[in-house]
Design a protein around this motif. Structure first.
Motif, PDB file in Angstrom:
ATOM      1  N   ALA A 105      11.935  19.841  36.034  1.00 28.10           N
ATOM      2  CA  ALA A 105      12.635  18.602  36.386  1.00 28.10           C
ATOM      3  C   ALA A 105      12.188  17.451  35.488  1.00 28.10           C
ATOM      4  N   ASP A 106      10.892  17.425  35.144  1.00 25.21           N
ATOM      5  CA  ASP A 106      10.389  16.387  34.244  1.00 25.21           C
ATOM      6  C   ASP A 106      11.027  16.537  32.857  1.00 25.21           C
ATOM      7  N   VAL A 107      11.158  17.769  32.394  1.00 22.06           N
ATOM      8  CA  VAL A 107      11.763  18.026  31.084  1.00 22.06           C
ATOM      9  C   VAL A 107      13.230  17.597  31.098  1.00 22.06           C
ATOM     10  N   ILE A 108      13.920  17.901  32.175  1.00 26.53           N
ATOM     11  CA  ILE A 108      15.339  17.519  32.287  1.00 26.53           C
ATOM     12  C   ILE A 108      15.482  16.000  32.250  1.00 26.53           C
ATOM     13  N   LYS A 109      14.613  15.300  32.972  1.00 27.56           N
ATOM     14  CA  LYS A 109      14.651  13.828  32.957  1.00 27.56           C
ATOM     15  C   LYS A 109      14.372  13.296  31.564  1.00 27.56           C
ATOM     16  N   ALA A 110      13.430  13.918  30.863  1.00 30.56           N
ATOM     17  CA  ALA A 110      13.109  13.479  29.506  1.00 30.56           C
ATOM     18  C   ALA A 110      14.303  13.705  28.577  1.00 30.56           C
ATOM     19  N   ILE A 111      14.964  14.832  28.719  1.00 31.66           N
ATOM     20  CA  ILE A 111      16.129  15.129  27.879  1.00 31.66           C
ATOM     21  C   ILE A 111      17.259  14.148  28.183  1.00 31.66           C
ATOM     22  N   GLU A 112      17.464  13.855  29.450  1.00 26.35           N
ATOM     23  CA  GLU A 112      18.525  12.921  29.827  1.00 26.35           C
ATOM     24  C   GLU A 112      18.231  11.514  29.282  1.00 26.35           C
ATOM     25  N   GLY A 113      16.974  11.193  29.066  1.00 22.83           N
ATOM     26  CA  GLY A 113      16.613   9.894  28.537  1.00 22.83           C
ATOM     27  C   GLY A 113      16.761   9.777  27.029  1.00 22.83           C
ATOM     28  N   VAL A 114      16.963  10.911  26.366  1.00 16.92           N
ATOM     29  CA  VAL A 114      17.141  10.906  24.912  1.00 16.92           C
ATOM     30  C   VAL A 114      18.609  10.630  24.610  1.00 16.92           C
ATOM     31  N   SER A 115      18.832   9.682  23.701  1.00 19.47           N
ATOM     32  CA  SER A 115      20.233   9.392  23.363  1.00 19.47           C
ATOM     33  C   SER A 115      20.533   9.730  21.936  1.00 19.47           C
TER      34      SER A 115
END
Length: 115
Positions: A105-115
């Motif tokens: 879940a932390d990795v998914i949040k980090a990926i979602e924060g990358v633009s």
């Protein structure tokens, strides 16, 4: 092959066309050796200019994803279906994150924060 473009995507249309086809190949919708519909049909289905589709197809040809053959049209190149490469990278990322104490879940949040 069902392709869709994201109208909210800010990338140029030819890049979106290339990405949509790249994903279709990676997801197994078309396999190496399969023939793509003519550029005119793709352009009508996607609602973009034929030249835009052709530019996207040329990008994929240059990457080795597609082959252009006179009299045979555009086909998916051998080895173009390397979705496993991406899956391997994602798996390695999740494993490295776990070693550092991060969850999926932390990795998914980090990926979602990358633009």
């Amino acid at each position: 092959m069902l392709l869709k473009l994201n109208v909210s995507d800010s990338r140029p249309l030819h890049e979106q066309v290339a990405s949509a086809i790249r994903r279709a190949v990676a997801e197994g919708e078309c396999a190496p050796g399969d023939r793509l519909p003519p550029a005119r049909e793709l352009s009508q289905a996607l609602g973009v200019n034929t030249n835009t589709v052709l530019r996207g197809l040329r990008t994929l040809r240059d990457e080795g994803v597609l082959e252009f053959r006179r009299g045979r049209g555009v086909t998916v190149a051998a080895g173009a279906d390397r979705r496993s490469d991406l899956v391997d990278l994602v798996r390695a990322l999740v494993e490295e994150a776990a070693r550092r104490g991060y969850s999926k879940a932390d990795v998914i949040k980090a990926i979602e924060g990358v633009s």
